[in-house]
Scaffold this active site. Structure first.
Site, short mmCIF file in Angstrom:
data_model
loop_
_atom_site.label_atom_id
_atom_site.label_comp_id
_atom_site.label_asym_id
_atom_site.label_seq_id
_atom_site.Cartn_x
_atom_site.Cartn_y
_atom_site.Cartn_z
N ASP A 77 0.82 -1.20 0.00
CA ASP A 77 0.00 0.00 0.00
C ASP A 77 0.87 1.26 0.00
O ASP A 77 0.36 2.37 -0.12
CB ASP A 77 -0.99 0.00 1.16
CG ASP A 77 -0.33 -0.07 2.53
OD1 ASP A 77 0.91 -0.18 2.61
OD2 ASP A 77 -1.07 -0.03 3.54
N SER A 78 2.19 1.05 0.05
CA SER A 78 3.13 2.15 -0.17
C SER A 78 2.99 2.73 -1.57
O SER A 78 3.56 3.78 -1.87
CB SER A 78 4.57 1.68 0.06
OG SER A 78 4.85 0.48 -0.65
N ASP A 116 -0.79 -6.17 0.04
CA ASP A 116 -1.23 -5.51 1.26
C ASP A 116 -2.75 -5.35 1.30
O ASP A 116 -3.36 -4.94 0.29
CB ASP A 116 -0.62 -4.11 1.35
CG ASP A 116 0.66 -4.09 2.17
OD1 ASP A 116 0.85 -4.97 3.02
OD2 ASP A 116 1.46 -3.16 1.95
N LYS A 145 -0.96 -9.36 3.25
CA LYS A 145 -0.28 -8.84 4.44
C LYS A 145 -1.19 -7.85 5.14
O LYS A 145 -1.86 -7.05 4.49
CB LYS A 145 1.04 -8.16 4.06
CG LYS A 145 1.81 -7.62 5.29
CD LYS A 145 3.20 -7.16 4.92
CE LYS A 145 3.23 -5.87 4.17
NZ LYS A 145 2.74 -4.71 4.99
N GLU A 147 -1.45 -5.38 9.01
CA GLU A 147 -0.70 -4.81 10.12
C GLU A 147 -1.38 -5.10 11.45
O GLU A 147 -2.61 -5.19 11.53
CB GLU A 147 -0.57 -3.30 9.94
CG GLU A 147 0.19 -2.90 8.69
CD GLU A 147 0.30 -1.39 8.50
OE1 GLU A 147 0.88 -0.97 7.48
OE2 GLU A 147 -0.19 -0.63 9.37
N GLU A 213 9.30 -3.82 11.05
CA GLU A 213 9.70 -2.52 10.50
C GLU A 213 10.10 -1.56 11.60
O GLU A 213 9.37 -1.33 12.55
CB GLU A 213 8.56 -1.91 9.67
CG GLU A 213 8.94 -0.57 9.06
CD GLU A 213 7.98 -0.09 7.99
OE1 GLU A 213 8.21 1.01 7.45
OE2 GLU A 213 7.00 -0.79 7.68
#
EC number: 2.1.2.11
Length: 296
Positions: A77-78, A116, A145, A147, A213
């Site tokens: 999602d970056s 993501d 993925k 978070e 991270e």
């Protein structure tokens, strides 16, 4: 994943001498030339084989990185701050992730494609997460993925039971940038025990690997030793089971890159040089030349 602060650090292999020597041969990777599957990741950890991961957002880049021997491609999602000009990952929509995932998956032959789940696509609960993950898997992802730690265990368990491999993400979690007070290292002091507990919990819930991270190097090493699944570090030191970077940071596509990202090339400067030369030749009439057009 974050790009929080400028850095002028450059990897030694990106020196002029290394460039003159030509490109290195593609590495064999975790499983040689065969497609990378989820079970290969745990096998690589057991064998002490470092895992290589980069982001990719389109077919052109994915094809190049895949051919280079990268083990995993993260459709991150970056894309929001790297490709779309946002100042965080928060504005990214699931529909955008589906398009990017489809593009990367079409161009990838060997690497494991991880997509993501963007902000807002799973926080409401496991069923929302399942519906969102199904869309990414239908677009070609081999895993998703998300978070978060213990609060995500129920979601990870449901996705795993549905046959969807899940990569966790602990430490600095960009979707929580406001709650964390900005781009800050996570897990210092007593908070390290909480992060370790989160890692063990999401592994037990079914996570097949996890990104660490911006956490202190000793903590990342401790978490890596405690887990049976691989850890992939970004700003977490050298003792994780693998590394991931945003590809534009790795390749020097921007004026600066974060402290933890070595620049293995300066492609941004080269692209600018090529565009300037093209513009000059168009204006002078040097391009196109006769070999570039069709005779009657």
């Amino acid at each position: 994943m974050a790009t929080p602060a400028p850095s002028d650090a450059q990897h030694p292999d990106s020196s002029p001498a290394a460039a003159a020597a030509g490109p290195a041969a593609p590495p064999s990777g975790a499983v040689g030339g065969r497609p990378v599957r989820v079970h290969h990741l745990r096998a690589a950890k057991a064998a002490g084989t470092r895992l290589v991961m980069l982001t990719a957002y389109d077919a052109v880049t994915a094809r190049i990185l895949d051919a280079a021997g990268v083990d995993m491609l993260l459709v991150g999602d970056s894309i929001g701050n790297v490709m779309h000009g946002h100042d965080s990952t928060l504005p990214v929509e699931l529909d955008e992730m589906v398009v990017a995932t489809r593009s990367v998956a079409r161009a990838t032959k060997r690497a494991l494609v991880v997509a993501d789940l963007p902000f807002g696509s799973y926080e409401a609960g496991p069923q929302q997460a399942l519906a969102s993950a199904v869309r990414l898997m239908k677009a070609g992802a081999s895993a998703v993925k998300l978070e978060g730690g213990r609060a995500r265990c129920e979601t990870i368990r449901l996705l795993s039971q549905a046959g969807i491999p899940v990569m966790g993400h602990l430490g600095f979690t960009p979707q929580s940038v406001h709650a964390l007070g900005g781009f800050r290292v996570q897990g210092r002091g007593p908070a390290g025990e909480e992060l370790l507990a989160d890692a063990l919990a999401i592994e037990e819930a079914g996570a097949m690997s996890m990104v660490l991270e911006m956490v202190p190097e000793p903590l990342a090493a401790r978490v890596t030793r405690a887990l049976g699944v691989p850890t992939i570090g970004i700003g977490a030191g050298a003792r994780t089971d693998g590394q991931v970077l945003v590809w534009t940071d790795m390749a020097g596509m921007t004026d600066w890159s974060p402290r933890f990202a070595a620049r293995f090339a300066e492609l941004g400067q080269e692209l600018g040089r090529a565009a300037s030369q093209y513009a000059a030749e168009v204006r002078s009439g040097a391009f196109p030349r006769q070999e570039h057009w069709f005779d009657s």
